[in-house]
Enzyme design. Sequence first.
Site, PDB file in Angstrom:
ATOM      1  N   ASP A   7       0.998  -1.195   0.272  1.00 14.75           N
ATOM      2  CA  ASP A   7      -0.028  -0.073   0.071  1.00 14.75           C
ATOM      3  C   ASP A   7       0.977   1.490   0.048  1.00 14.75           C
ATOM      4  OD1 ASP A   7      -2.445   1.560   0.088  1.00 14.75           O
ATOM      5  OD2 ASP A   7      -1.997   1.801   2.207  1.00 14.75           O
ATOM      6  N   SER A   8       0.270   2.390  -0.305  1.00 13.46           N
ATOM      7  CA  SER A   8       0.983   3.577  -0.313  1.00 13.46           C
ATOM      8  C   SER A   8       1.568   3.883   1.075  1.00 13.46           C
ATOM      9  CB  SER A   8       0.218   4.898  -1.005  1.00 13.46           C
ATOM     10  OG  SER A   8      -1.219   4.873  -0.249  1.00 13.46           O
ATOM     11  N   CYS A  70      -3.600  -0.904  -2.420  1.00 13.80           N
ATOM     12  CA  CYS A  70      -3.851   0.542  -2.834  1.00 13.80           C
ATOM     13  C   CYS A  70      -4.758   0.607  -4.146  1.00 13.80           C
ATOM     14  CB  CYS A  70      -2.676   1.171  -2.774  1.00 13.80           C
ATOM     15  SG  CYS A  70      -2.848   2.939  -3.114  1.00 13.80           S
ATOM     16  N   GLU A 155      -5.381  10.762   8.454  1.00 15.80           N
ATOM     17  CA  GLU A 155      -3.990  10.750   8.648  1.00 15.80           C
ATOM     18  C   GLU A 155      -3.534  11.881   9.461  1.00 15.80           C
ATOM     19  OE1 GLU A 155      -1.627   9.257   5.452  1.00 15.80           O
ATOM     20  OE2 GLU A 155      -2.365   7.458   5.517  1.00 15.80           O
ATOM     21  N   CYS A 185     -10.974   2.864  -1.426  1.00 15.30           N
ATOM     22  CA  CYS A 185      -9.746   3.228  -0.893  1.00 15.30           C
ATOM     23  C   CYS A 185      -9.485   2.839   0.262  1.00 15.30           C
ATOM     24  CB  CYS A 185      -9.760   4.849  -0.830  1.00 15.30           C
ATOM     25  SG  CYS A 185      -8.158   5.662   0.192  1.00 15.30           S
ATOM     26  N   HIS A 187      -8.267   3.327   3.234  1.00 15.82           N
ATOM     27  CA  HIS A 187      -8.729   4.043   4.376  1.00 15.82           C
ATOM     28  C   HIS A 187     -10.057   4.345   4.801  1.00 15.82           C
ATOM     29  CE1 HIS A 187      -4.380   5.281   3.740  1.00 15.82           C
ATOM     30  NE2 HIS A 187      -4.342   6.206   4.770  1.00 15.82           N
TER      31      HIS A 187
END
Length: 268
Positions: A7-8, A70, A155, A185, A187
């Site tokens: 993931d990023s 991601c 974040e 996504c 998140h």
Amino acid sequence: MKLGVFDSGLGGLLIAKAIRDRLPDLNMLYYGDTLHLPYGNRSPEAIYEYARRSMEYLFRQDCRLVVVACNTVSATALRRLQQEYLPSCPWPERRILGVVVPTLETAIERGHKKIGVLGTNHTVRSDVYRQELQKLDPEIEIVQNAAPLLVPMIENDGMPWIQPVLEHYMHPLIMAQSQCVILGCTHYSLLLDQIQNLAGQGTAILSQGEIIPGKLADYLNRHPEIAGDIGRTGEARYVVSDLTDSYKKAAESLYGGPLNIEKIQEAQ
Ligand code: DGL
């Protein structure tokens, strides 16, 4: 050998955890490119380059198969990684899987005829969900909306202020009467309850943490030559390209418990 999960940043830990719950003995290496996150607002060229270097790292660490958790990378760089990078790299027999197609397959299997997608700028602008859906079932309608502020808010301790922002992003999907909303996504799974409340109980919310482990298990069953190469002693390592105290805290809260997360030594 092992399974790689990429993931990023840290959001993919939700998917790594779900994979671990479903396939606990599968040896796994999680890599989050925290040095370059967020990918969501970067250029496609930068996203490809970061993702390519990340694949190289995971392959050097002996990953037989990498799941790109991601959506931004799955949308922007996956095809190029599979078609350009993989055949010319030193490990052309390795495999890279994304999350877009398995997620759409699940929406179709569950009978949804009007699909809503919430994603980062790149995921939505790439139009990958519409293009892949067109190949799977052109009759199904799709409405997409970009939600670029959500990842930075999640974040940066912005959760207390997220509700009005979420309402704004969800509005077009609600107006279109989507039967399901894909959380496109890593998140957004953290916002599942709030999104469910906004969409109403009649709308299904599809989270990739719930979808990907089962799809991965199917893939491994269909590909015994790959499954057989992956060790099953239950080892798991979690590494990132940059580590701060706040990343450590965020990683543990995303993973839902104590986590030994390490910074990799190689320059990325
Ligand atoms: N992990 C990315 C995704 O799933 C979001 C975070 C980022 O922008 O880097 O789209």
